[in-house]
Design a protein around this motif. Structure first.
Motif, PDB file in Angstrom:
ATOM      1  N   LYS A 198       0.817  -1.218   0.000  1.00  0.00           N
ATOM      2  CA  LYS A 198       0.000   0.000   0.000  1.00  0.00           C
ATOM      3  C   LYS A 198       0.854   1.273   0.000  1.00  0.00           C
ATOM      4  O   LYS A 198       0.589   2.229   0.731  1.00  0.00           O
ATOM      5  N   LYS A 199       1.902   1.258  -0.825  1.00  0.00           N
ATOM      6  CA  LYS A 199       2.780   2.419  -0.972  1.00  0.00           C
ATOM      7  C   LYS A 199       2.393   3.145  -2.259  1.00  0.00           C
ATOM      8  O   LYS A 199       2.917   2.866  -3.336  1.00  0.00           O
ATOM      9  N   LYS A 200       1.450   4.083  -2.149  1.00  0.00           N
ATOM     10  CA  LYS A 200       0.879   4.701  -3.340  1.00  0.00           C
ATOM     11  C   LYS A 200       1.909   5.486  -4.160  1.00  0.00           C
ATOM     12  O   LYS A 200       1.862   5.486  -5.395  1.00  0.00           O
ATOM     13  N   ASP A 201       2.823   6.179  -3.482  1.00  0.00           N
ATOM     14  CA  ASP A 201       3.840   6.939  -4.215  1.00  0.00           C
ATOM     15  C   ASP A 201       4.681   6.014  -5.091  1.00  0.00           C
ATOM     16  O   ASP A 201       4.986   6.329  -6.249  1.00  0.00           O
ATOM     17  N   ASP A 202       5.055   4.855  -4.546  1.00  0.00           N
ATOM     18  CA  ASP A 202       5.865   3.909  -5.313  1.00  0.00           C
ATOM     19  C   ASP A 202       5.035   3.242  -6.409  1.00  0.00           C
ATOM     20  O   ASP A 202       5.542   2.974  -7.504  1.00  0.00           O
ATOM     21  N   VAL A 203       3.756   2.986  -6.105  1.00  0.00           N
ATOM     22  CA  VAL A 203       2.867   2.418  -7.135  1.00  0.00           C
ATOM     23  C   VAL A 203       2.849   3.332  -8.352  1.00  0.00           C
ATOM     24  O   VAL A 203       2.934   2.876  -9.504  1.00  0.00           O
ATOM     25  N   LEU A 204       2.750   4.642  -8.118  1.00  0.00           N
ATOM     26  CA  LEU A 204       2.716   5.607  -9.212  1.00  0.00           C
ATOM     27  C   LEU A 204       3.996   5.542 -10.048  1.00  0.00           C
ATOM     28  O   LEU A 204       3.952   5.545 -11.284  1.00  0.00           O
ATOM     29  N   THR A 205       5.144   5.461  -9.377  1.00  0.00           N
ATOM     30  CA  THR A 205       6.426   5.371 -10.087  1.00  0.00           C
ATOM     31  C   THR A 205       6.471   4.143 -10.991  1.00  0.00           C
ATOM     32  O   THR A 205       6.830   4.222 -12.172  1.00  0.00           O
ATOM     33  N   PHE A 206       6.099   2.995 -10.447  1.00  0.00           N
ATOM     34  CA  PHE A 206       6.244   1.746 -11.202  1.00  0.00           C
ATOM     35  C   PHE A 206       5.160   1.583 -12.264  1.00  0.00           C
ATOM     36  O   PHE A 206       5.379   0.910 -13.275  1.00  0.00           O
ATOM     37  N   LEU A 207       3.975   2.182 -12.076  1.00  0.00           N
ATOM     38  CA  LEU A 207       2.971   2.195 -13.139  1.00  0.00           C
ATOM     39  C   LEU A 207       3.523   2.909 -14.372  1.00  0.00           C
ATOM     40  O   LEU A 207       3.382   2.432 -15.507  1.00  0.00           O
ATOM     41  N   ASN A 208       4.143   4.059 -14.145  1.00  0.00           N
ATOM     42  CA  ASN A 208       4.708   4.830 -15.250  1.00  0.00           C
ATOM     43  C   ASN A 208       5.786   4.034 -15.982  1.00  0.00           C
ATOM     44  O   ASN A 208       5.794   3.934 -17.214  1.00  0.00           O
ATOM     45  N   ASN A 209       6.713   3.425 -15.214  1.00  0.00           N
ATOM     46  CA  ASN A 209       7.804   2.672 -15.841  1.00  0.00           C
ATOM     47  C   ASN A 209       7.288   1.434 -16.568  1.00  0.00           C
ATOM     48  O   ASN A 209       7.776   1.072 -17.647  1.00  0.00           O
ATOM     49  N   LYS A 210       6.298   0.770 -15.976  1.00  0.00           N
ATOM     50  CA  LYS A 210       5.737  -0.428 -16.606  1.00  0.00           C
ATOM     51  C   LYS A 210       5.064  -0.068 -17.931  1.00  0.00           C
ATOM     52  O   LYS A 210       5.248  -0.760 -18.950  1.00  0.00           O
ATOM     53  N   ALA A 211       4.260   1.001 -17.944  1.00  0.00           N
ATOM     54  CA  ALA A 211       3.579   1.419 -19.163  1.00  0.00           C
ATOM     55  C   ALA A 211       4.575   1.735 -20.267  1.00  0.00           C
ATOM     56  O   ALA A 211       4.363   1.413 -21.440  1.00  0.00           O
ATOM     57  N   LEU A 212       5.682   2.341 -19.891  1.00  0.00           N
ATOM     58  CA  LEU A 212       6.702   2.703 -20.876  1.00  0.00           C
ATOM     59  C   LEU A 212       7.336   1.458 -21.492  1.00  0.00           C
ATOM     60  O   LEU A 212       7.517   1.369 -22.711  1.00  0.00           O
ATOM     61  N   ALA A 213       7.684   0.485 -20.649  1.00  0.00           N
ATOM     62  CA  ALA A 213       8.273  -0.751 -21.160  1.00  0.00           C
ATOM     63  C   ALA A 213       7.296  -1.469 -22.085  1.00  0.00           C
ATOM     64  O   ALA A 213       7.690  -2.027 -23.126  1.00  0.00           O
TER      65      ALA A 213
END
Length: 696
Positions: free
Chosen positions: A155-170
């Protein structure tokens, strides 16, 4: 259109926006490291490294090694693993990918069986960035997905946001553009919820990448410019440089499309400036990208040989850094330039070098460009079978690029983004109107309430002020009393010390001198028939001892007093003059003391005794050497600290210029200096002498 490098808005999980080195903050963290417990010390090291990162990399590296050593020394895994991950991240930033892999492997050896969310999320997130930069988008997607699952489960929303962005890019780099839009939409919704402008900027940047991949260059430029505005306010130096590169690259591609030489030259200048800025930030990857873009500008101008020469150092740098992402682009572009020069063998050589990198990246757009160039090259070399094979591959993969559903989804996403933006603006306007209405209705109540509040606040303020003033007055009086008591105590101790010394002088030295006089008188009586010279000598010793006793008494008198009044000094001088008068009846003395203007004038003990000694010395000199018949002593005292003493005689006088100064005159001048006064001696042969001691 030339094959292009796209700068993705990735985020290394362990990177934050850096300010200039704050020495005060660094000193504070060093103090924490020196005193803190284990957990605090690890975090203090990490924050200290962040203070120096980007601006003083040597210092950052020094404290990273200290953190690793601290973990080893204390046998704690967390600080050691954290230090290894930071070290690996440094190598990503400087494009030293082999060294980054070595440190990630070292960290994973310790981390694999160590349950710590923060460390594992950093590992997966930063490892994904490393994979992405090396062109291994599949492994990058795997690591970003692992990091995302960890962040969601914790439940780390700030980190979720970071990894959503990186995942979408990949995903978009793997040709999964439609699926990546869903992930981008989730990221943008979360960025709005968290009010994270930086993350929103990355999502806008990456949507620009998708538009660029679809050759919708003006739309791509629009999103890149929106992203750059946000990055310049909230991003890291590398984020800002990436944004500038994407904008400059769009200028280049638009210039190629419309064949605008002025815009093309402008983009060339932008890339040259970017190279300088990237070198200053030690951002090796962007240096290679910007140099590649300069070569692409040369190609657009038809300068194919110059373009190939510009690519050669880029190839060398990418090989050194093992930067597969750059190599796949450069090999393909070099092959395309050789094709334009009709050097088909060299074109084939470089295109075949590019093929394994492009196949590994699994990006459909990249593959389509490669297959098209290989088909043309094999055709020109007469290898028709291979030309036909690659032409078919090109046709098949081109079908996947014409995805109307994807275009519709992107358009819908953009409409939704703009619609939400407009709805928010409408809601904001309605809120403003409601606020104005409420303001009108509450205006009168506000005025009366304000007056009442002002009165109450004024009254409270006055009471608080009065109370504080009284308190300050009491504190001031207490302080003054403490100072006075301390001063009195010090004076008492000094007075006790003076009394003790004076008693010792009087009881010991005084009694001893008196005993000497008594003994000499007894000897004179017993030796009354002795030689007259001996008796005279004994009389002189007795007289000298008596004089010494008088001087000792004068010294004790001065020591026993902290202050000497004019009256005390007058009495002491009068006693001295009486003794001088009795020792020499032939000399007439006069003593005039004028204190009417300042009857309460007070000397310090040092001033009093020095004035007395100067008068004593001047009178003794007049008696001993001047053969004076009249000696006059006068003293005047004015207000404040002004005084004047004069000793005048009618004796022989002396030549002041040719007179060899003895101890007497020297002592008088020294005593005058000690009390900040001036000593003036006026004399002539047969004209008497005038000694004047006066305050400055």
């Amino acid at each position: 259109m030339m094959f292009r490098i796209l700068i993705a808005a990735l985020c290394l999980f362990s990177i934050h926006v850096k300010a200039q080195v704050n020495q005060k903050k660094a000193d504070s963290l060093k103090a924490v490291i020196a005193l803190a417990n284990a957990e605090d010390k690890t975090e203090a090291y990490v924050k200290l490294i962040e203070v120096f990162e980007y601006k003083e990399n040597d210092s950052a590296d020094f404290y990273t090694r200290k953190l690793i050593q601290y973990g080893k020394t204390t046998k704690q895994l967390k600080p050691e693993i954290r230090g290894l991950l930071i070290k690996a991240k440094f190598f990503i930033q400087t494009s030293n990918y082999d060294s980054a892999h070595i440190y990630y492997d070292k960290a994973w050896t310790q981390l694999e069986n160590f349950e710590d969310y923060q460390l594992k999320s950093i590992y997966y997130g930063d490892q994904g960035v490393l994979n992405f930069y090396q062109g291994d988008f599949k492994l990058a997607l795997e690591n970003f997905s692992n990091a995302l699952e960890l962040a969601k489960s914790n439940k780390k929303k700030d980190d979720v946001l970071t990894f959503l962005n990186n995942k979408a890019l990949a995903m978009s780099y793997l040709g999964q553009a439609e699926a990546s839009i869903d992930v981008h939409e989730e990221a943008i919704d979360l960025a709005k919820e968290l009010r994270d402008s930086t993350a929103l900027g990355r999502s806008l940047n990456n949507l620009g990448l998708i538009y660029e991949d679809m050759d919708a260059l003006e739309k791509a430029l629009e999103f890149y410019e929106k992203a750059l505005v946000i990055k310049e306010k909230h991003g890291t130096p590398q984020d800002i440089l990436n944004g500038k590169y994407n904008v400059a690259n769009m200028h280049r591609e638009l210039a190629e499309d419309i064949q605008d030489t002025v815009m093309l030259n402008k983009s060339e200048g932008e890339f040259e400036n970017l190279i300088l800025e990237a070198e200053e930030e030690n951002y090796g990857k962007l240096v290679l990208f910007a140099k590649t873009a300069l070569a692409q500008v040369a190609t657009s101008k038809g300068q194919f040989e110059r373009a190939i020469e510009l690519y050669k150092p880029v190839i060398a740098g990418a090989i050194t850094q093992k930067d597969n992402q750059t190599l796949r682009v450069v090999y393909l572009n070099v092959g395309s330039n050789y094709f334009e020069l009709e050097n088909y063998q060299q074109a084939k050589y470089y295109l075949e070098l590019a093929e394994p990198f492009i196949v590994q990246a699994e990006n459909p757009s990249d593959s389509a460009k490669l297959f098209k160039n290989l088909a043309k090259t094999y055709y020109e070399l007469g290898e028709f079978k291979k030309a036909y094979e690659y032409a078919n591959k090109y046709q098949e993969i081109s079908k996947t690029l014409i995805d109307e559903d994807l275009q519709e989804k992107i358009t819908g996403f953009e409409v939704k983004y703009e619609t939400e933006k407009k709805e928010n603006q409408i809601l904001e306007q309605r809120a403003q109107l409601a606020e104005k209405d409420l303001e009108v209705r509450r205006k009168n109540a506000f005025i009366y309430g304000s007056l009442a509040l002002a009165f109450i606040l004024g009254l409270l303020g006055y009471l608080i002020y009065s109370r504080q003033k009284l308190k300050n007055s009491q504190l001031q009086k207490e302080h003054e009393l403490q100072v006075a008591l301390a001063k009195i105590e010090t004076q008492n101790r000094l007075q006790e010390q003076r009394l003790r010394i004076s008693r010792d002088l009087h009881d010991n030295i005084g009694s001893q001198l008196t005993f000497i006089i008594s003994s000499i008188d007894n000897l004179k009586y017993q030796l009354k028939d002795a030689d007259s010279g001996i008796l005279q000598k004994m009389s002189m010793i007795s007289a000298f001892t008596s004089t010494t006793i008088n001087e000792l008494r004068d010294t004790i008198w001065a020591m026993n007093k902290e202050k000497i009044s004019v009256e005390d000094l007058q009495t002491r001088i009068s006693n001295f003059i009486e003794r001088a008068q009795s020792s020499k009846d032939s000399v007439q003395f006069s003593f005039d003391f004028n204190t009417k203007q300042a009857p309460d004038f007070i000397f310090t003990s040092i001033e009093g005794v020095n004035i007395y000694r100067v008068i004593q010395e001047a009178v003794n000199n007049a008696l001993k050497y001047a053969e004076a018949q009249n000696i006059q002593v006068t003293m005047q005292v004015w207000d404040a600290d002004q005084f004047k003493v004069a000793v005048v005689d009618d004796g022989n006088g002396f030549d002041l210029k040719n007179h060899q100064q003895g101890n007497g005159l020297g002592n008088m001048k020294k005593r005058a200096q000690d009390i900040g006064a001036t000593l003036q001696i006026e004399t002539q042969l047969t004209q008497g002498t005038r000694v004047i001691l006066q305050s400055k």
